[in-house]
Design an enzyme around this catalytic site. Structure first.
Site, PDB file in Angstrom:
ATOM      1  N   ALA A  85     -47.165 -19.096  67.892  1.00  0.00           N
ATOM      2  CA  ALA A  85     -46.768 -17.810  67.297  1.00  0.00           C
ATOM      3  C   ALA A  85     -45.918 -18.092  66.067  1.00  0.00           C
ATOM      4  N   ALA A  86     -46.305 -17.503  64.962  1.00  0.00           N
ATOM      5  CA  ALA A  86     -45.542 -17.714  63.724  1.00  0.00           C
ATOM      6  C   ALA A  86     -46.011 -16.737  62.661  1.00  0.00           C
ATOM      7  N   GLU A  87     -45.167 -16.554  61.674  1.00  0.00           N
ATOM      8  CA  GLU A  87     -45.629 -16.016  60.396  1.00  0.00           C
ATOM      9  C   GLU A  87     -46.122 -17.233  59.637  1.00  0.00           C
ATOM     10  N   THR A 135     -46.357 -27.854  60.730  1.00  0.00           N
ATOM     11  CA  THR A 135     -47.185 -28.008  59.534  1.00  0.00           C
ATOM     12  C   THR A 135     -46.772 -29.225  58.702  1.00  0.00           C
ATOM     13  N   ASP A 136     -47.714 -29.721  57.902  1.00  0.00           N
ATOM     14  CA  ASP A 136     -47.366 -30.813  56.969  1.00  0.00           C
ATOM     15  C   ASP A 136     -46.467 -30.311  55.834  1.00  0.00           C
ATOM     16  N   GLU A 137     -46.389 -28.972  55.654  1.00  0.00           N
ATOM     17  CA  GLU A 137     -45.620 -28.432  54.527  1.00  0.00           C
ATOM     18  C   GLU A 137     -44.124 -28.706  54.657  1.00  0.00           C
ATOM     19  N   TYR A 160     -41.611 -20.140  53.806  1.00  0.00           N
ATOM     20  CA  TYR A 160     -42.405 -20.449  55.007  1.00  0.00           C
ATOM     21  C   TYR A 160     -42.097 -21.857  55.515  1.00  0.00           C
ATOM     22  N   SER A 161     -42.221 -22.857  54.629  1.00  0.00           N
ATOM     23  CA  SER A 161     -42.066 -24.237  55.126  1.00  0.00           C
ATOM     24  C   SER A 161     -40.631 -24.512  55.548  1.00  0.00           C
ATOM     25  N   LYS A 164     -40.352 -23.221  59.041  1.00  0.00           N
ATOM     26  CA  LYS A 164     -41.017 -24.126  59.988  1.00  0.00           C
ATOM     27  C   LYS A 164     -40.178 -25.400  60.169  1.00  0.00           C
ATOM     28  N   ASN A 190     -55.914 -26.059  58.086  1.00  0.00           N
ATOM     29  CA  ASN A 190     -57.070 -25.810  58.949  1.00  0.00           C
ATOM     30  C   ASN A 190     -58.039 -24.841  58.271  1.00  0.00           C
ATOM     31  N   LEU A 200     -57.056 -19.094  51.485  1.00  0.00           N
ATOM     32  CA  LEU A 200     -58.008 -19.448  50.428  1.00  0.00           C
ATOM     33  C   LEU A 200     -59.481 -19.400  50.859  1.00  0.00           C
ATOM     34  N   VAL A 216     -58.190 -18.431  41.682  1.00  0.00           N
ATOM     35  CA  VAL A 216     -57.720 -19.817  41.797  1.00  0.00           C
ATOM     36  C   VAL A 216     -56.354 -19.890  41.121  1.00  0.00           C
ATOM     37  N   ASP A 289     -50.052 -18.977  38.751  1.00  0.00           N
ATOM     38  CA  ASP A 289     -49.798 -19.876  39.871  1.00  0.00           C
ATOM     39  C   ASP A 289     -48.837 -19.260  40.884  1.00  0.00           C
TER      40      ASP A 289
HETATM   41  P1  NAD Z   1     -51.917 -16.948  62.259  1.00  0.00           P
HETATM   42  O1  NAD Z   1     -51.065 -16.242  61.279  1.00  0.00           O
HETATM   43  O2  NAD Z   1     -53.396 -16.842  62.163  1.00  0.00           O
HETATM   44  O3  NAD Z   1     -51.518 -16.467  63.745  1.00  0.00           O
HETATM   45  C1  NAD Z   1     -50.205 -16.301  64.162  1.00  0.00           C
HETATM   46  C2  NAD Z   1     -50.220 -15.515  65.464  1.00  0.00           C
HETATM   47  O4  NAD Z   1     -48.840 -15.362  65.905  1.00  0.00           O
HETATM   48  C3  NAD Z   1     -50.784 -14.109  65.339  1.00  0.00           C
HETATM   49  O5  NAD Z   1     -51.664 -13.837  66.414  1.00  0.00           O
HETATM   50  C4  NAD Z   1     -49.550 -13.194  65.406  1.00  0.00           C
HETATM   51  O6  NAD Z   1     -49.823 -11.925  65.965  1.00  0.00           O
HETATM   52  C5  NAD Z   1     -48.637 -14.009  66.302  1.00  0.00           C
HETATM   53  N1  NAD Z   1     -47.213 -13.709  66.123  1.00  0.00           N
HETATM   54  C6  NAD Z   1     -46.525 -13.588  64.951  1.00  0.00           C
HETATM   55  N2  NAD Z   1     -45.237 -13.303  65.194  1.00  0.00           N
HETATM   56  C7  NAD Z   1     -45.087 -13.266  66.535  1.00  0.00           C
HETATM   57  C8  NAD Z   1     -43.984 -13.030  67.403  1.00  0.00           C
HETATM   58  N3  NAD Z   1     -42.760 -12.797  66.910  1.00  0.00           N
HETATM   59  N4  NAD Z   1     -44.187 -13.077  68.731  1.00  0.00           N
HETATM   60  C9  NAD Z   1     -45.420 -13.302  69.242  1.00  0.00           C
HETATM   61  N5  NAD Z   1     -46.501 -13.513  68.466  1.00  0.00           N
HETATM   62  C10 NAD Z   1     -46.344 -13.499  67.136  1.00  0.00           C
HETATM   63  O7  NAD Z   1     -51.443 -18.459  62.228  1.00  0.00           O
HETATM   64  P2  NAD Z   1     -52.296 -19.806  62.427  1.00  0.00           P
HETATM   65  O8  NAD Z   1     -52.909 -20.183  61.139  1.00  0.00           O
HETATM   66  O9  NAD Z   1     -53.139 -19.680  63.622  1.00  0.00           O
HETATM   67  O10 NAD Z   1     -51.106 -20.839  62.698  1.00  0.00           O
HETATM   68  C11 NAD Z   1     -50.625 -21.060  64.008  1.00  0.00           C
HETATM   69  C12 NAD Z   1     -49.497 -22.086  63.951  1.00  0.00           C
HETATM   70  O11 NAD Z   1     -49.984 -23.298  63.386  1.00  0.00           O
HETATM   71  C13 NAD Z   1     -48.323 -21.649  63.063  1.00  0.00           C
HETATM   72  O12 NAD Z   1     -47.139 -22.093  63.653  1.00  0.00           O
HETATM   73  C14 NAD Z   1     -48.546 -22.388  61.763  1.00  0.00           C
HETATM   74  O13 NAD Z   1     -47.324 -22.649  61.137  1.00  0.00           O
HETATM   75  C15 NAD Z   1     -49.190 -23.664  62.264  1.00  0.00           C
HETATM   76  N6  NAD Z   1     -50.093 -24.333  61.313  1.00  0.00           N
HETATM   77  C16 NAD Z   1     -51.101 -23.632  60.700  1.00  0.00           C
HETATM   78  C17 NAD Z   1     -51.973 -24.308  59.847  1.00  0.00           C
HETATM   79  C18 NAD Z   1     -53.099 -23.591  59.147  1.00  0.00           C
HETATM   80  O14 NAD Z   1     -53.741 -24.177  58.268  1.00  0.00           O
HETATM   81  N7  NAD Z   1     -53.412 -22.355  59.480  1.00  0.00           N
HETATM   82  C19 NAD Z   1     -51.798 -25.684  59.603  1.00  0.00           C
HETATM   83  C20 NAD Z   1     -50.748 -26.348  60.234  1.00  0.00           C
HETATM   84  C21 NAD Z   1     -49.921 -25.673  61.093  1.00  0.00           C
HETATM   85  O1  DAU Z   2     -50.705 -27.244  54.994  1.00  0.00           O
HETATM   86  C1  DAU Z   2     -50.699 -26.468  56.157  1.00  0.00           C
HETATM   87  C2  DAU Z   2     -50.546 -25.007  55.797  1.00  0.00           C
HETATM   88  O2  DAU Z   2     -51.801 -24.572  55.282  1.00  0.00           O
HETATM   89  C3  DAU Z   2     -50.136 -24.131  56.982  1.00  0.00           C
HETATM   90  O3  DAU Z   2     -48.861 -24.533  57.433  1.00  0.00           O
HETATM   91  C4  DAU Z   2     -50.121 -22.651  56.582  1.00  0.00           C
HETATM   92  O4  DAU Z   2     -49.825 -21.858  57.715  1.00  0.00           O
HETATM   93  C5  DAU Z   2     -51.489 -22.295  56.037  1.00  0.00           C
HETATM   94  O5  DAU Z   2     -51.488 -20.954  55.597  1.00  0.00           O
HETATM   95  C6  DAU Z   2     -51.872 -23.217  54.899  1.00  0.00           C
HETATM   96  O6  DAU Z   2     -50.994 -22.993  53.764  1.00  0.00           O
HETATM   97  P1  DAU Z   2     -51.550 -23.008  52.258  1.00  0.00           P
HETATM   98  O7  DAU Z   2     -50.603 -22.296  51.386  1.00  0.00           O
HETATM   99  O8  DAU Z   2     -51.958 -24.388  51.864  1.00  0.00           O
HETATM  100  O9  DAU Z   2     -52.896 -22.153  52.485  1.00  0.00           O
HETATM  101  P2  DAU Z   2     -53.622 -21.047  51.565  1.00  0.00           P
HETATM  102  O10 DAU Z   2     -54.985 -20.849  52.153  1.00  0.00           O
HETATM  103  O11 DAU Z   2     -52.772 -19.858  51.360  1.00  0.00           O
HETATM  104  O12 DAU Z   2     -53.769 -21.807  50.186  1.00  0.00           O
HETATM  105  C7  DAU Z   2     -54.500 -23.020  50.065  1.00  0.00           C
HETATM  106  C8  DAU Z   2     -54.385 -23.462  48.626  1.00  0.00           C
HETATM  107  O13 DAU Z   2     -55.140 -22.554  47.804  1.00  0.00           O
HETATM  108  C9  DAU Z   2     -52.970 -23.424  48.092  1.00  0.00           C
HETATM  109  O14 DAU Z   2     -52.793 -24.527  47.198  1.00  0.00           O
HETATM  110  C10 DAU Z   2     -52.887 -22.107  47.325  1.00  0.00           C
HETATM  111  C11 DAU Z   2     -54.297 -21.914  46.833  1.00  0.00           C
HETATM  112  N1  DAU Z   2     -54.772 -20.517  46.732  1.00  0.00           N
HETATM  113  C12 DAU Z   2     -54.569 -19.682  47.783  1.00  0.00           C
HETATM  114  C13 DAU Z   2     -55.006 -18.365  47.731  1.00  0.00           C
HETATM  115  C14 DAU Z   2     -54.743 -17.418  48.898  1.00  0.00           C
HETATM  116  C15 DAU Z   2     -55.475 -20.098  45.611  1.00  0.00           C
HETATM  117  O15 DAU Z   2     -55.677 -20.878  44.674  1.00  0.00           O
HETATM  118  N2  DAU Z   2     -55.920 -18.802  45.565  1.00  0.00           N
HETATM  119  C16 DAU Z   2     -55.713 -17.915  46.572  1.00  0.00           C
HETATM  120  O16 DAU Z   2     -56.117 -16.731  46.464  1.00  0.00           O
END
Ligand code: NAD
Ligand code: DAU
Length: 351
Positions: A85-87, A135-137, A160-161, A164, A190, A200, A216, A289
């Site tokens: 669970a996270a933003e 996250t790697d961030e 965000y980072s 986390k 992911n 993205l 972009v 950007d």
């Molecule tokens: P997501 O935004 O798709 O899902 C987050 C979920 O958490 C949602 O279902 C939301 O309703 C729930 N949530 C938010 N606030 C809550 C609260 N206060 N209580 C209970 N539930 C709540 O996120 P995701 O992409 O599935 O990421 C999941 C985890 O993995 C996060 O911690 C994120 O930081 C981490 N992560 C994501 C990525 C990525 O690329 N998406 C990469 C590395 C790590």
């Molecule tokens: O690295 C792990 C992280 O990856 C997770 O911890 C985050 O929860 C997840 O959202 C993701 O973060 P990013 O910021 O890397 O993901 P996003 O898809 O928002 O953006 C990927 C890259 O693309 C980033 O360099 C920003 C760029 N971007 C993103 C959007 C939404 C664009 O160029 N255009 C766009 O419209």
């Protein structure tokens, strides 16, 4: 004593959480209790394939709710809690960080406190695990070479980072000070089915199919390390079963791509699967950007590979094709999750 057949997954209606829940229900005999607040990013539609299972229990609620979390732990006596669970969206954290502080930091703190109390109540059963998904961030931005290892310094750059990173520190401290058996995982970007279409890859697929500009950020030469979501899920399960409590594990795709290369690949695959007279690539539009945009991430996941025997199964080419095929076949899911929640406006312009 713990119930060895029960797990709690927080954030189980989100992108990665729902992939984990679908995997656990479809491929194991575990009972899974999902705790999810159903924010804009959480959708029961993402659990549709398993929603009817008698082994799935869904509880709507907040990880920061002490009463509720304690009650769930007392009632179901899980052998583990996966915290997803996270933003999660960087751009939203730039526009409004407050929810990120509340859920990612305060919420994780509450889970740790409740788990510690529960763990004491079950005689500190050594089979219990609290697994925190991060996250790697948290490691900040890389130069042209090198990769993050488990020993890299924390240097988070976005709200965000930073939130986390704070949660990671709390998790580590609850292990060091109170011996709570925690596992910490830091993963790269992911992608895959059920990815909320503000990120993205799903945003580009959605806009391309609608004939809208493909935004972009900046020069598009920022680099991310992409991992197919089901490979992440297998890593999480493997770490849960075999990881050493107190340890952290990096998870990555060994798959660095510039953003512009990712967008061009999506355009090429779409051109093949859903041909368009005017090429999709003509829709690519460079826009201002992201403030504070990290330039490059790359993960060294050799610890996970050598010690726990995990490896990726999808290449970017196979994974992105599967992903696009899924979105083409599941436009109803896209419409359902966007309804009343997000109108596609640019996020993260800065304040
Ligand atoms: P997501 O935004 O798709 O899902 C987050 C979920 O958490 C949602 O279902 C939301 O309703 C729930 N949530 C938010 N606030 C809550 C609260 N206060 N209580 C209970 N539930 C709540 O996120 P995701 O992409 O599935 O990421 C999941 C985890 O993995 C996060 O911690 C994120 O930081 C981490 N992560 C994501 C990525 C990525 O690329 N998406 C990469 C590395 C790590
Ligand atoms: O690295 C792990 C992280 O990856 C997770 O911890 C985050 O929860 C997840 O959202 C993701 O973060 P990013 O910021 O890397 O993901 P996003 O898809 O928002 O953006 C990927 C890259 O693309 C980033 O360099 C920003 C760029 N971007 C993103 C959007 C939404 C664009 O160029 N255009 C766009 O419209």
């Amino acid at each position: 004593m713990v119930d060895l057949n029960t797990l709690i997954v927080t954030g189980g209606a989100g992108f990665i959480g729902s992939a984990l829940v679908r995997h656990l229900i479809e491929n194991t005999d575990q009972r899974v209790v999902v705790l999810d607040k159903l924010t804009y990013a959480g959708n029961l539609e993402s659990l549709a394939p398993v929603l009817k299972s008698a082994r799935l229990i869904f509880q709507k609620g907040d990880i920061a709710d002490r009463e509720l979390v304690s009650q769930l732990l007392r009632t179901y006596r899980p052998r583990g809690v996966f915290n997803l669970a996270a933003e999660s969206h960087v751009d939203r954290s730039i526009d409004g960080p407050s929810e990120f502080i509340q859920t990612n930091i305060v919420g994780t703190f509450n889970l740790l406190e409740c788990c510690l109390e529960y763990w004491a109540s079950i005689g500190k059963d050594e089979r219990f695990r609290f697994q925190h998904i991060s996250t790697d961030e948290v490691f900040g931005s890389l130069g042209a070479s090198g990769a993050f290892s488990e020993d890299s310094r924390y240097e988070p750059n976005s709200p965000y980072s930073a939130s986390k990173a704070s949660s990671d520190h709390l998790v580590r401290a609850w292990n060091h000070t109170y011996s709570l058996p925690v596992l910490l995982t830091n993963c790269s970007n992911n992608y895959g089915p059920y990815h909320y279409p503000e990120k993205l890859i799903p945003l580009v697929i959605r806009n391309a199919l609608a004939g809208k500009p493909l935004p972009v950020y900046g020069d598009g030469l920022q680099v991310r390390d992409w991992l197919y979501v089901d490979d992440h899920v297998r890593a999480l399960v493997r770490i849960f079963e075999a990881g050493v409590p107190g340890d952290t594990y990096n998870v990555g795709g060994d798959c660095e791509r510039t953003n512009i290369a990712v967008v061009r690949t999506i355009c090429d695959v779409l051109q093949d699967l859903a041909p368009r007279t005017q090429p999709y690539a003509d829709l690519i539009t460079h826009v201002p950007d992201r403030p504070g945009h990290d330039r490059r991430y790359a993960i060294n996941c050799s610890k996970l590979k050598t010690r726990l025997g995990w490896t990726q199964t999808e290449t970017f080419e196979t994974g992105i094709r599967k992903t696009i095929q899924w979105y083409l076949a599941n436009q109803d899911w896209v419409r359902a999750v966007l309804e009343n929640k997000y109108d596609g406006q640019r996020l993260g312009g800065g304040r």
